[in-house]
Write a protein that holds these residues in place. Structure first.
Motif, PDB file in Angstrom:
ATOM      1  N   VAL A  62      29.911  26.633 -19.860  1.00  0.00           N
ATOM      2  CA  VAL A  62      31.250  26.660 -20.462  1.00  0.00           C
ATOM      3  C   VAL A  62      31.289  27.816 -21.452  1.00  0.00           C
ATOM      4  N   GLU A  63      32.341  28.648 -21.362  1.00  0.00           N
ATOM      5  CA  GLU A  63      32.542  29.659 -22.403  1.00  0.00           C
ATOM      6  C   GLU A  63      33.853  29.361 -23.128  1.00  0.00           C
ATOM      7  N   VAL A  64      33.762  29.220 -24.445  1.00  0.00           N
ATOM      8  CA  VAL A  64      34.962  29.052 -25.276  1.00  0.00           C
ATOM      9  C   VAL A  64      35.280  30.427 -25.873  1.00  0.00           C
ATOM     10  N   GLY A  65      36.555  30.826 -25.759  1.00  0.00           N
ATOM     11  CA  GLY A  65      36.939  32.187 -26.139  1.00  0.00           C
ATOM     12  C   GLY A  65      36.508  33.146 -25.046  1.00  0.00           C
ATOM     13  N   CYS A  66      36.825  32.781 -23.803  1.00  0.00           N
ATOM     14  CA  CYS A  66      36.283  33.504 -22.628  1.00  0.00           C
ATOM     15  C   CYS A  66      37.043  34.783 -22.308  1.00  0.00           C
ATOM     16  N   GLY A  67      38.199  34.993 -22.945  1.00  0.00           N
ATOM     17  CA  GLY A  67      38.980  36.186 -22.605  1.00  0.00           C
ATOM     18  C   GLY A  67      39.265  36.237 -21.115  1.00  0.00           C
ATOM     19  N   LEU A  68      39.042  37.408 -20.522  1.00  0.00           N
ATOM     20  CA  LEU A  68      39.330  37.594 -19.096  1.00  0.00           C
ATOM     21  C   LEU A  68      38.206  37.082 -18.196  1.00  0.00           C
ATOM     22  N   GLY A  69      37.228  36.404 -18.770  1.00  0.00           N
ATOM     23  CA  GLY A  69      36.170  35.804 -17.944  1.00  0.00           C
ATOM     24  C   GLY A  69      35.115  36.793 -17.496  1.00  0.00           C
ATOM     25  N   ALA A  70      34.974  37.910 -18.225  1.00  0.00           N
ATOM     26  CA  ALA A  70      34.021  38.948 -17.799  1.00  0.00           C
ATOM     27  C   ALA A  70      32.571  38.501 -17.936  1.00  0.00           C
ATOM     28  N   VAL A  71      32.290  37.618 -18.885  1.00  0.00           N
ATOM     29  CA  VAL A  71      30.928  37.084 -18.996  1.00  0.00           C
ATOM     30  C   VAL A  71      30.697  36.051 -17.891  1.00  0.00           C
ATOM     31  N   LEU A  72      31.614  35.103 -17.774  1.00  0.00           N
ATOM     32  CA  LEU A  72      31.460  34.031 -16.779  1.00  0.00           C
ATOM     33  C   LEU A  72      31.299  34.588 -15.368  1.00  0.00           C
ATOM     34  N   ALA A  73      31.994  35.706 -15.080  1.00  0.00           N
ATOM     35  CA  ALA A  73      31.936  36.287 -13.733  1.00  0.00           C
ATOM     36  C   ALA A  73      30.524  36.744 -13.378  1.00  0.00           C
ATOM     37  N   ARG A  74      29.689  36.956 -14.401  1.00  0.00           N
ATOM     38  CA  ARG A  74      28.329  37.474 -14.174  1.00  0.00           C
ATOM     39  C   ARG A  74      27.268  36.383 -14.273  1.00  0.00           C
ATOM     40  N   ILE A  75      27.708  35.144 -14.359  1.00  0.00           N
ATOM     41  CA  ILE A  75      26.769  34.026 -14.514  1.00  0.00           C
ATOM     42  C   ILE A  75      26.581  33.296 -13.192  1.00  0.00           C
ATOM     43  N   PHE A  81      33.218  27.146 -16.480  1.00  0.00           N
ATOM     44  CA  PHE A  81      34.504  26.797 -17.088  1.00  0.00           C
ATOM     45  C   PHE A  81      34.781  27.758 -18.245  1.00  0.00           C
ATOM     46  N   GLY A  82      36.016  28.273 -18.305  1.00  0.00           N
ATOM     47  CA  GLY A  82      36.395  29.161 -19.393  1.00  0.00           C
ATOM     48  C   GLY A  82      37.599  28.627 -20.136  1.00  0.00           C
ATOM     49  N   TYR A  83      37.491  28.577 -21.478  1.00  0.00           N
ATOM     50  CA  TYR A  83      38.600  28.142 -22.337  1.00  0.00           C
ATOM     51  C   TYR A  83      38.998  29.301 -23.243  1.00  0.00           C
ATOM     52  N   ASP A  84      40.283  29.442 -23.484  1.00  0.00           N
ATOM     53  CA  ASP A  84      40.743  30.448 -24.441  1.00  0.00           C
ATOM     54  C   ASP A  84      42.095  30.002 -24.991  1.00  0.00           C
ATOM     55  N   VAL A  85      42.330  30.316 -26.272  1.00  0.00           N
ATOM     56  CA  VAL A  85      43.591  29.901 -26.897  1.00  0.00           C
ATOM     57  C   VAL A  85      44.763  30.794 -26.503  1.00  0.00           C
ATOM     58  N   ASP A  86      44.474  31.937 -25.868  1.00  0.00           N
ATOM     59  CA  ASP A  86      45.538  32.881 -25.493  1.00  0.00           C
ATOM     60  C   ASP A  86      46.002  32.555 -24.063  1.00  0.00           C
ATOM     61  N   PRO A  87      47.221  31.986 -23.919  1.00  0.00           N
ATOM     62  CA  PRO A  87      47.654  31.572 -22.572  1.00  0.00           C
ATOM     63  C   PRO A  87      47.769  32.743 -21.596  1.00  0.00           C
ATOM     64  N   GLY A  88      48.129  33.924 -22.117  1.00  0.00           N
ATOM     65  CA  GLY A  88      48.271  35.095 -21.243  1.00  0.00           C
ATOM     66  C   GLY A  88      46.945  35.526 -20.652  1.00  0.00           C
ATOM     67  N   VAL A  89      45.899  35.493 -21.473  1.00  0.00           N
ATOM     68  CA  VAL A  89      44.594  35.937 -20.978  1.00  0.00           C
ATOM     69  C   VAL A  89      44.040  34.931 -19.960  1.00  0.00           C
ATOM     70  N   VAL A 102      36.801  27.797 -13.375  1.00  0.00           N
ATOM     71  CA  VAL A 102      37.971  27.016 -13.801  1.00  0.00           C
ATOM     72  C   VAL A 102      38.355  27.465 -15.213  1.00  0.00           C
ATOM     73  N   PHE A 103      39.577  27.963 -15.361  1.00  0.00           N
ATOM     74  CA  PHE A 103      40.054  28.430 -16.666  1.00  0.00           C
ATOM     75  C   PHE A 103      41.082  27.457 -17.234  1.00  0.00           C
ATOM     76  N   ALA A 104      41.024  27.251 -18.542  1.00  0.00           N
ATOM     77  CA  ALA A 104      41.981  26.350 -19.198  1.00  0.00           C
ATOM     78  C   ALA A 104      42.316  26.886 -20.581  1.00  0.00           C
ATOM     79  N   GLU A 105      43.538  26.606 -21.016  1.00  0.00           N
ATOM     80  CA  GLU A 105      43.963  27.014 -22.347  1.00  0.00           C
ATOM     81  C   GLU A 105      43.340  26.058 -23.364  1.00  0.00           C
TER      82      GLU A 105
END
Ligand SMILES: C[S@@+](CC[C@H](N)C(=O)[O-])C[C@H]1O[C@@H](n2cnc3c(N)ncnc32)[C@H](O)[C@@H]1O
Length: 195
Positions: A62-75, A81-89, A102-105
């Motif tokens: 799980v990454e919290v503050g995942c942004g565009l998922g650039a870290v998760l994509a390499r795992i 699972f990626g969470y971020d407070v920015d709905p646009g990202v 799986v991304f969630a706000e």
């Protein structure tokens, strides 16, 4: 042109192209400009962060503050699972990354996964005081095996709101691996939660 200069030119061109592509994505999704300025070609620390995570062969990350998922994509993990407070990202990450992520706000309080091998929170906790981080993390220890965070050297010329030393983790988690991931005056630290 020397090979070194040619490589430098190629790298600069790559960063410029990536920034243009991300600026286009930003014009649609309206996420924070930092993401458009910080493709992985310009901020390769994400490769090192992924290496640290992959070193423990996780199943659930799980990454919290995942942004565009650039870290998760390499795992390499069965569940990411990626969470971020920015709905646009989050909307943009859903578009550009594998459907298997799986991304969630949301932030730490929205993390629902019952068992997490590695929880990542890098390049944003410096905006929040240590006590806030302690309160966010405390309810999660029983569900996580490893925590990966970054520690910025207070002598860094860039100004940050907070310089965490994660002293509050003492007795809850122990550092097991550290890497600067190619960054100056910043270390990425993998903590193992103590049971
Ligand atoms: C500088 S970016 C880093 C993104 C990613 N961690 C990386 O290194 O590529 C910081 C991200 O953290 C998110 N963020 C900031 N505060 C947050 C919070 N309290 N909970 C979840 N995400 C947060 C921001 O919206 C932003 O997308």
């Amino acid at each position: 042109m020397s090979a070194v200069r040619r490589d430098g030119f190629r790298q600069s061109a790559r960063v410029a192209v990536d920034r243009v592509a991300l600026a286009g994505l930003r014009s649609i999704y309206g996420f924070h400009p930092w993401h458009a300025q910080s493709p992985t070609s310009a901020r390769p620390y994400r490769h090192g962060v992924a290496d640290l995570v992959n070193s423990v062969s996780p199943q659930v990350v799980v990454e919290v503050g995942c942004g565009l998922g650039a870290v998760l994509a390499r795992i390499n993990a069965a569940k990411r699972f990626g969470y971020d407070v920015d709905p646009g990202v989050i909307r943009a990450a859903r578009l550009i990354r594998s459907r298997s992520i799986v991304f969630a706000e949301g932030g730490f309080e929205q993390v629902t996964e019952p068992q997490i091998d590695v929880l990542i929170a890098v390049n944003w906790p410096h905006d929040f005081p240590p006590d806030q981080m302690r309160r966010w993390l405390a309810p999660l220890y029983s569900r996580i095996d490893y925590l990966l965070v970054d520690i910025i050297d207070p002598s860094s010329p860039s100004a940050y709101r907070h310089y965490h030393d994660y002293a509050f983790l003492e007795g809850c988690a122990e550092p097991v691996a550290t890497s600067d991931c190619g960054e100056k005056l910043r270390n990425f630290v993998l903590f193992k939660v103590v049971r």
